[in-house]
Write a protein that holds these residues in place. Structure first.
Motif, PDB file in Angstrom:
ATOM      1  N   UNK B  18     -11.227   3.429   6.474  1.00  0.00           N
ATOM      2  CA  UNK B  18     -11.086   4.582   5.585  1.00  0.00           C
ATOM      3  C   UNK B  18     -10.937   5.953   6.336  1.00  0.00           C
ATOM      4  N   UNK B 104      -3.463  13.461  -0.314  1.00  0.00           N
ATOM      5  CA  UNK B 104      -4.129  12.432  -1.200  1.00  0.00           C
ATOM      6  C   UNK B 104      -3.192  11.202  -1.780  1.00  0.00           C
ATOM      7  N   UNK B 107      -3.117   9.087   1.473  1.00  0.00           N
ATOM      8  CA  UNK B 107      -4.458   8.148   1.344  1.00  0.00           C
ATOM      9  C   UNK B 107      -4.539   6.991   0.275  1.00  0.00           C
ATOM     10  N   UNK B 108      -4.049   7.225  -0.900  1.00  0.00           N
ATOM     11  CA  UNK B 108      -4.140   6.368  -1.796  1.00  0.00           C
ATOM     12  C   UNK B 108      -3.126   5.333  -1.494  1.00  0.00           C
ATOM     13  N   UNK B 111      -4.921   3.062   1.119  1.00  0.00           N
ATOM     14  CA  UNK B 111      -6.082   2.308   0.565  1.00  0.00           C
ATOM     15  C   UNK B 111      -5.370   1.284   0.047  1.00  0.00           C
ATOM     16  N   UNK B 112      -4.462   1.322  -0.700  1.00  0.00           N
ATOM     17  CA  UNK B 112      -3.748   0.128  -1.562  1.00  0.00           C
ATOM     18  C   UNK B 112      -3.450  -0.874  -0.332  1.00  0.00           C
ATOM     19  N   UNK B 113      -2.927  -0.481   0.515  1.00  0.00           N
ATOM     20  CA  UNK B 113      -2.469  -1.393   1.680  1.00  0.00           C
ATOM     21  C   UNK B 113      -3.429  -2.014   2.244  1.00  0.00           C
ATOM     22  N   UNK B 114      -4.583  -1.196   2.694  1.00  0.00           N
ATOM     23  CA  UNK B 114      -5.888  -1.658   3.352  1.00  0.00           C
ATOM     24  C   UNK B 114      -6.342  -2.799   2.333  1.00  0.00           C
ATOM     25  N   UNK B 115      -6.514  -2.536   1.106  1.00  0.00           N
ATOM     26  CA  UNK B 115      -7.338  -3.585   0.193  1.00  0.00           C
ATOM     27  C   UNK B 115      -6.405  -4.480  -0.651  1.00  0.00           C
ATOM     28  N   UNK B 116      -5.050  -4.762   0.006  1.00  0.00           N
ATOM     29  CA  UNK B 116      -4.160  -5.360  -0.778  1.00  0.00           C
ATOM     30  C   UNK B 116      -4.735  -6.872  -1.248  1.00  0.00           C
ATOM     31  N   UNK B 118      -7.870  -7.471  -2.102  1.00  0.00           N
ATOM     32  CA  UNK B 118      -8.949  -7.507  -2.740  1.00  0.00           C
ATOM     33  C   UNK B 118      -8.413  -7.403  -4.198  1.00  0.00           C
ATOM     34  N   UNK B 123     -12.276  -4.472  -6.851  1.00  0.00           N
ATOM     35  CA  UNK B 123     -12.254  -3.219  -6.260  1.00  0.00           C
ATOM     36  C   UNK B 123     -12.514  -2.030  -7.076  1.00  0.00           C
TER      37      UNK B 123
END
Lengths: 141, 141
Positions: B18, B104, B107-108, B111-116, B118, B123
């Motif tokens: 992050x 932002x 960033x969002x 984040x969506x890509x990192x936590x795809x 989950x 989440x």
DNA sequence: TATTGTTATACTCTATAACTATA
DNA sequence: TATAGTTATAGAGTATAACAATA
């Protein structure tokens, strides 16, 4: 509907506090947080320096000094496997196990103090979700 | 019963990822993560430098250069309140609002890509618990 | 006397690249 | 030619203390 908050912003204060806790707990045994992290990893299973660097998302050149230090304190040993004489297998010693357990006790005590106002159910749920997410990231890497 | 894991160890990989996301998202607008964090705070409410330093767990001398930079880009203004001429009230500009929204969004998306992988329910639950815990820590500080 | 913001300085941490010895 | 570990160095990030202006 409230505006979406950056995930880092809702974790930052917590992780900074936890980082401080680990720094202090490790420093009480003349270690840095990174050296403690290495100790924790090689307690689970011996590993070579490249594997440790990858797992910790750390650079291999920094590991050299950290392992020098751990070795100097008698907490780990470098062993050269006959199958590949370029690499070092890092193994924890019994003194290393003791030190790691002592540091971890300090960390857990300080965590309990930091989160004393958080209900245990909330805290356990949070820890479980965090572990699931992080383990998922590690599996991808 | 598995051994208790350090809380930091189950958050570390996530927060490092992050942090990288925020660094890159902010850098695309010539800002650091800290400067973005200041921008985000003063968008919610104007504040003086000491208050910002306390809230960010940051040191006031570092803030000087960060606010110099933000001011130079026209993203915030320093205003001296007549009630206390020692202090600066930092106020966001409309250009600052635009920049902060743009960062932002980046960033969002990241984040969506990192936590795809989950599940959204996991989440959301995690984000909610993290916000509760962190807000609790801030209230105590 | 205490506080806000500022400046100066030293120090630690980190990233990059080059080197060696093995493979 | 590629990889594991090591070394050297420069740069970024950070902490500390001292200072001026104001309260």
């Amino acid at each position: 509907m409230p505006r979406r908050r950056d995930l880092l912003s809702v974790l930052f204060a917590l992780t900074r506090a936890l980082r401080r806790i680990e720094d202090e707990a490790a420093a009480a045994d003349q270690l840095t947080m990174w050296q403690y992290a290495v100790l924790a990893l090689v307690e689970d299973a011996p590993a070579n320096q490249t594997a440790l660097a990858t797992r910790l998302d750390y650079s291999k050149n920094r590991l050299v000094h950290d392992i020098d230090h751990l070795e100097h304190l008698g907490l780990v040993r470098r062993e050269v496997p006959p199958t590949d004489r370029r690499s070092n297998t890092i193994t924890i010693t019994s003194r290393g196990r003791q030190t790691r357990a002592r540091i971890q006790r300090r960390i857990h005590d300080a965590e309990d103090e930091l989160l004393r106002d958080v209900p245990p159910s909330t805290r356990n749920q949070f820890a479980q979700l965090a572990a699931d997410i992080t383990d998922g990231l590690h599996r991808r890497a």
